[in-house]
Design a protein around this motif. Structure first.
Motif, mmCIF file in Angstrom:
data_model
loop_
_atom_site.group_PDB
_atom_site.id
_atom_site.type_symbol
_atom_site.label_atom_id
_atom_site.label_comp_id
_atom_site.label_asym_id
_atom_site.label_seq_id
_atom_site.Cartn_x
_atom_site.Cartn_y
_atom_site.Cartn_z
ATOM 1 N N LEU A 1 -92.379 9.590 45.676
ATOM 2 C CA LEU A 1 -92.979 8.260 45.741
ATOM 3 C C LEU A 1 -94.300 8.235 44.962
ATOM 4 C CD1 LEU A 1 -92.255 7.578 49.524
ATOM 5 C CD2 LEU A 1 -91.044 6.624 47.547
ATOM 6 N N PRO A 2 -94.849 7.044 44.677
ATOM 7 C CA PRO A 2 -96.085 6.969 43.887
ATOM 8 C C PRO A 2 -97.248 7.776 44.474
ATOM 9 C CG PRO A 2 -95.067 4.805 44.009
ATOM 10 C CD PRO A 2 -94.292 5.693 44.932
ATOM 11 N N ASP A 3 -97.275 7.956 45.809
ATOM 12 C CA ASP A 3 -98.374 8.722 46.418
ATOM 13 C C ASP A 3 -98.111 10.224 46.433
ATOM 14 O OD1 ASP A 3 -96.426 9.007 48.351
ATOM 15 O OD2 ASP A 3 -97.537 8.032 49.969
ATOM 16 N N GLY A 4 -96.967 10.653 45.821
ATOM 17 C CA GLY A 4 -96.659 12.084 45.761
ATOM 18 C C GLY A 4 -95.774 12.570 46.901
ATOM 19 N N GLN A 5 -95.568 11.728 47.907
ATOM 20 C CA GLN A 5 -94.705 12.107 49.038
ATOM 21 C C GLN A 5 -93.264 12.240 48.549
ATOM 22 O OE1 GLN A 5 -94.581 9.014 51.984
ATOM 23 N NE2 GLN A 5 -93.228 10.130 53.364
ATOM 24 N N GLU A 6 -92.547 13.257 49.052
ATOM 25 C CA GLU A 6 -91.146 13.454 48.667
ATOM 26 C C GLU A 6 -90.250 13.138 49.866
ATOM 27 O OE1 GLU A 6 -88.276 16.752 46.397
ATOM 28 O OE2 GLU A 6 -90.378 17.201 46.763
ATOM 29 N N TRP B 1 -87.198 4.615 55.054
ATOM 30 C CA TRP B 1 -88.444 4.219 54.367
ATOM 31 C C TRP B 1 -88.346 2.758 54.008
ATOM 32 C CZ3 TRP B 1 -90.177 2.175 49.756
ATOM 33 C CH2 TRP B 1 -91.542 2.367 49.467
ATOM 34 N N LEU C 1 -91.820 -1.086 45.909
ATOM 35 C CA LEU C 1 -92.048 -0.129 44.813
ATOM 36 C C LEU C 1 -92.014 -0.792 43.436
ATOM 37 C CD1 LEU C 1 -89.827 2.810 46.127
ATOM 38 C CD2 LEU C 1 -92.323 2.806 45.973
ATOM 39 N N GLN D 1 -93.893 0.225 40.049
ATOM 40 C CA GLN D 1 -94.516 1.538 40.239
ATOM 41 C C GLN D 1 -93.568 2.634 39.744
ATOM 42 O OE1 GLN D 1 -96.980 2.026 43.929
ATOM 43 N NE2 GLN D 1 -95.685 0.362 44.647
ATOM 44 N N ILE E 1 -91.665 6.149 40.064
ATOM 45 C CA ILE E 1 -91.172 7.137 41.027
ATOM 46 C C ILE E 1 -90.355 8.187 40.274
ATOM 47 C CG2 ILE E 1 -91.141 5.500 42.958
ATOM 48 C CD1 ILE E 1 -88.073 5.320 42.648
#
Length: 309
Positions: free
Chosen positions: A231-236, A264, A268, A271, A273
């Motif tokens: 995801l854009p915040d780095g979360q996988e 989730w 998005l 953004q 990904i």
């Protein structure tokens, strides 16, 4: 790991990064063989900054613009992967008619020796450079020796099927074996892109998807994949993707990558990904109407959850 400095011309190199040890090559995919070339460059002169000289676009895109897209990594993702391996500098030379016509000796002098101020070079055995690929590892050995620059020519990294190469990785993906690609890359293959608006049909069916166009990326085997999503915040997070042209809905002119992200919700659109292909579940298929498609998506999601654990 910090992002490397990316420049497109030797004149843009910050003073502190001149006099680097330089790994040479297209580095498409930044696979385990490329990793060995970087490691050899660093090992030869560990006190010097580590740089990579690559070409953008890939020479094949310049010479054969009508070929289907084939890239494993585009420049931002390539630079990030090289940075994770310790590269402080990525020189992405614009590959155009002028560079294609440059003789090997002049490329060595103007770009490597004077432009980069390289103190050591490393390349794979199959590295070629200069007009009509007139220079090879042997040419580089001769020129580097005469200039007092060190050179390490790295033999191919081999697994049970032979030398690891970008070509083999592409074939594994096109044949529907992302796990084989992962083994050669040292990480899952990732498609990065901006989430675009689709026709919102997934939402109607109860499976809202994040849609990307494949663009210049290689098109792998069409079908359904168990994936992880960066995801854009780095979360996988985990999900299920379909790569194809939606035959049930009459077909699309372009291949799209549609991803349902498990557990989730959020917006998005617009953004970037990353979709990491983990397992191929089934080939693209045409279903008899929307209810059959909806049931198939439910099965695919259950299969993806099971295989991702």
């Amino acid at each position: 790991m910090t992002q490397p400095v990316v420049v497109t011309h030797p004149g843009q190199i910050p003073a502190g990064l001149r006099g680097a040890t330089v790994a040479l090559g297209n580095m498409d995919g930044v696979h385990l063989g490329h990793r060995a070339v970087l490691a050899a460059a660093h090992a030869a002169r560990p006190e010097a900054p580590l740089a990579v000289l690559t070409f953008e676009p890939h020479p094949r895109e310049h010479f054969r613009p009508d070929d289907p897209p084939f890239r494993l990594t585009l420049l931002p993702a390539k630079a990030a992967a090289l940075g994770e391996l310790g590269a402080a500098l990525v020189v992405a030379l614009p590959f155009d008619a002028e560079l294609a016509a440059m003789p090997a000796e002049r490329f060595f002098r103007d770009v490597l020796r004077e432009g980069l101020g390289a103190v050591h070079l490393s390349c794979g055995q199959d590295f070629a450079f200069g007009h009509r690929r007139g220079g090879d590892a042997g040419t580089l050995t001769r020129l580097a020796e005469a200039a007092g620059i060190g050179l390490t020519v790295v033999p191919p990294l081999v697994d049970g099927q032979g030398p690891i190469s970008s070509t083999r990785i592409r074939r594994a993906l096109q044949d529907g074996y992302p796990e084989r690609a992962t083994a050669m890359l040292g990480r899952p293959w990732e498609i990065r892109g901006e989430v675009v608006h689709g026709d919102k049909l997934g939402r109607v069916l109860g499976w809202p998807t994040a849609n990307l166009w494949m663009g210049r990326y290689l098109e792998p085997a069409r079908g359904v994949y168990a994936v992880t999503v960066v995801l854009p915040d780095g979360q996988e997070v985990k999900g299920v993707s379909n790569i194809g042209r939606r035959p049930t809905l009459g077909g699309d002119p372009q291949t799209r990558l549609e991803t349902y992200i498990f557990d989730w919700s959020g917006d998005l659109y617009g953004q970037e990904i990353g979709i990491r292909l983990r397992h191929f579940l089934r080939a693209d298929a045409k279903f008899d109407g929307l209810e059959a498609l909806k049931a198939a998506i439910a099965r695919d999601a259950a299969d993806a959850r099971a295989v991702l654990g």
